[in-house]
Design a protein around this motif. Structure first.
Motif, PDB file in Angstrom:
ATOM      1  N   SER A   1      -0.650  -3.431  21.047  1.00  0.00           N
ATOM      2  CA  SER A   1       0.312  -2.024  21.686  1.00  0.00           C
ATOM      3  C   SER A   1      -0.874  -1.118  21.198  1.00  0.00           C
ATOM      4  O   SER A   1      -1.911  -1.044  20.240  1.00  0.00           O
ATOM      5  CB  SER A   1       1.395  -1.568  20.824  1.00  0.00           C
ATOM      6  OG  SER A   1       2.327  -3.098  20.458  1.00  0.00           O
ATOM      7  N   ALA A   2      -0.799   0.414  22.042  1.00  0.00           N
ATOM      8  CA  ALA A   2      -1.404   1.639  21.606  1.00  0.00           C
ATOM      9  C   ALA A   2      -0.892   2.725  20.886  1.00  0.00           C
ATOM     10  O   ALA A   2      -2.172   3.413  20.512  1.00  0.00           O
ATOM     11  CB  ALA A   2      -1.514   2.028  23.273  1.00  0.00           C
ATOM     12  N   SER A   3       0.098   2.192  20.415  1.00  0.00           N
ATOM     13  CA  SER A   3       0.804   2.806  19.886  1.00  0.00           C
ATOM     14  C   SER A   3       2.246   2.490  18.735  1.00  0.00           C
ATOM     15  O   SER A   3       2.358   0.935  19.014  1.00  0.00           O
ATOM     16  CB  SER A   3       1.122   4.297  19.954  1.00  0.00           C
ATOM     17  OG  SER A   3       2.352   4.328  21.029  1.00  0.00           O
TER      18      SER A   3
ATOM     19  N   PHE B   1      -6.491  -0.466  16.329  1.00  0.00           N
ATOM     20  CA  PHE B   1      -6.540   0.751  16.242  1.00  0.00           C
ATOM     21  C   PHE B   1      -5.177   1.441  16.951  1.00  0.00           C
ATOM     22  O   PHE B   1      -5.532   1.207  18.106  1.00  0.00           O
ATOM     23  CB  PHE B   1      -7.506   1.735  15.713  1.00  0.00           C
ATOM     24  CG  PHE B   1      -8.913   1.395  14.753  1.00  0.00           C
ATOM     25  CD1 PHE B   1      -8.270   1.138  13.625  1.00  0.00           C
ATOM     26  CD2 PHE B   1      -9.859   0.978  14.727  1.00  0.00           C
ATOM     27  CE1 PHE B   1      -9.644   1.032  12.725  1.00  0.00           C
ATOM     28  CE2 PHE B   1     -10.680   0.649  14.483  1.00  0.00           C
ATOM     29  CZ  PHE B   1     -10.778   0.988  13.186  1.00  0.00           C
ATOM     30  N   LEU B   2      -4.009   2.045  16.007  1.00  0.00           N
ATOM     31  CA  LEU B   2      -2.993   1.786  17.064  1.00  0.00           C
ATOM     32  C   LEU B   2      -3.313   3.456  16.283  1.00  0.00           C
ATOM     33  O   LEU B   2      -2.520   3.832  15.327  1.00  0.00           O
ATOM     34  CB  LEU B   2      -1.524   1.153  16.270  1.00  0.00           C
ATOM     35  CG  LEU B   2      -1.670  -0.173  16.898  1.00  0.00           C
ATOM     36  CD1 LEU B   2      -2.736  -1.148  16.337  1.00  0.00           C
ATOM     37  CD2 LEU B   2       0.277  -0.974  16.481  1.00  0.00           C
TER      38      LEU B   2
ATOM     39  N   VAL C   1      -3.421   3.604  12.426  1.00  0.00           N
ATOM     40  CA  VAL C   1      -2.942   2.689  12.041  1.00  0.00           C
ATOM     41  C   VAL C   1      -3.812   1.242  12.367  1.00  0.00           C
ATOM     42  O   VAL C   1      -4.236   1.156  13.634  1.00  0.00           O
ATOM     43  CB  VAL C   1      -1.262   1.917  12.661  1.00  0.00           C
ATOM     44  CG1 VAL C   1      -0.816   0.893  11.471  1.00  0.00           C
ATOM     45  CG2 VAL C   1      -0.982   3.067  12.122  1.00  0.00           C
ATOM     46  N   ALA C   2      -4.132   0.561  11.236  1.00  0.00           N
ATOM     47  CA  ALA C   2      -4.842  -0.571  11.520  1.00  0.00           C
ATOM     48  C   ALA C   2      -4.827  -1.253  11.233  1.00  0.00           C
ATOM     49  O   ALA C   2      -3.684  -1.863  10.359  1.00  0.00           O
ATOM     50  CB  ALA C   2      -6.763  -0.324  10.626  1.00  0.00           C
ATOM     51  N   VAL C   3      -4.916  -2.722  12.073  1.00  0.00           N
ATOM     52  CA  VAL C   3      -3.826  -3.888  11.965  1.00  0.00           C
ATOM     53  C   VAL C   3      -5.274  -5.285  12.372  1.00  0.00           C
ATOM     54  O   VAL C   3      -5.709  -5.224  12.904  1.00  0.00           O
ATOM     55  CB  VAL C   3      -2.845  -3.951  12.699  1.00  0.00           C
ATOM     56  CG1 VAL C   3      -1.632  -3.123  12.691  1.00  0.00           C
ATOM     57  CG2 VAL C   3      -2.789  -4.039  14.921  1.00  0.00           C
TER      58      VAL C   3
END
Length: 307
Positions: free
Chosen positions: A179-181, A257-258, A168-170
């Motif tokens: 957050s890592a994930s 990136f997560l 996931v790109a935020v």
């Protein structure tokens, strides 16, 4: 027409200026060599040598014959070497289509390794979409495509060289950025930048499928075909996106990136080529790309274990 062996006879006599030494060098009897030179002179209608009891000298025609013979024999030797090398995939030309996302890891390493091993193979690179590569392969416009699974014309073979996961790109200021994930369900109310169905059917279908499995349909506010464009729009704060993991190698500022906690199925990177275009340089490229793809997957596995 003169034969290659006749050129070698003339060259040996012209360089030795002695029929006995030339015959020994050619591993034939001296009388046989003398008859061969006479035959060549009759064939060309010109005296190549002036013979006396003491010495042998080149005539002007003989000097020209020596010069041209050396050139022809060198060309033939080079031809033999080049044909042998081409048969091993060390010479020739290879036209490669590639998707843009492969430039962030897989393609550069593959090209560097190929050039190190086969420096005399000329590579022509063409950045193309998945659909364009399928068309180019069918029309023999490229020899091989570094691409994704798709519908290809009969006679085109594919080989999966790498499985690539999603992240996931935020935007960097997003609440999830530290957050890592994340579970995908946390993105259910987010504006999404999606890959369009028409030009990126594989990514579009994969992302919709994983979101639907998480219980929602992503709210698309923008679409973009290229991975770097999608990531750039995320950096600009337009929304969030699900992108292949190689996007992390782009080093775009303003994006986090997560890892996706559900660990959705990856997508393949494949090589595609026409079976009728099979050639040594293509086989060599395919073997190197497969090795590089395996290396990338091993590196990704190590990264996941460390987390």
């Amino acid at each position: 027409m003169l034969e290659i062996r006749q050129l070698r006879y003339v060259q040996a006599v012209a360089e030795e200026l002695h029929f006995g030494r030339a015959a020994a060098r050619l591993h034939i009897a001296q009388p046989a060599l003398s008859r061969q030179i006479q035959k060549i002179e009759q064939q060309t209608g010109a005296a190549l040598f002036v013979r006396t009891q003491r010495k042998v000298e080149l005539t002007a025609a003989g000097a020209l014959m020596l010069e041209r013979s050396r050139s022809i024999l060198r060309e033939l030797e080079q031809l033999e070497q080049d044909v042998r090398r081409a048969g091993k995939g060390e010479l020739g030309r290879l036209t490669i289509g590639f998707i843009h996302s492969s430039t962030y890891g897989l393609l550069p390493r593959t090209l560097q390794r190929f050039r190190d091993l086969y420096p005399d193979v000329e590579l022509e690179l063409r950045e193309m979409s998945i659909a364009d590569q399928a068309t180019a392969l069918a029309r023999d416009h490229i020899d091989v495509g570094l691409t994704r699974p798709a519908r290809y014309a009969p006679g085109i073979e594919t080989l999966s060289i790498m499985e690539e996961g999603f992240v996931v790109a935020v935007p960097a200021y997003h609440l999830l950025a530290s957050s890592a994930s994340t579970p995908l369900a946390r993105l259910s109310n987010e504006p999404f930048i999606l890959f369009p169905r028409a030009s990126s059917p594989l990514f579009n279908a994969s992302i919709l499928r994983m979101c639907e499995a998480a219980g929602f349909t992503p709210q698309a506010i923008q679409t973009a075909t290229q991975v770097h464009t999608v990531v750039g729009l995320v950096s600009a704060g337009m929304g969030v996106a699900i992108v292949p993991v190689t996007a992390k190698n782009m080093q775009v500022s303003g994006v986090a990136f997560l890892r996706i906690q559900e660990d959705p199925p990856p997508v393949s990177v494949v090589l595609a080529w026409r079976t009728s275009r099979e050639m040594p340089s293509l086989r060599a490229f395919r073997a190197i790309a497969l090795t590089v793809g395996e290396e990338f997957m091993a590196e990704q596995a190590i990264t996941r274990l460390r987390r």
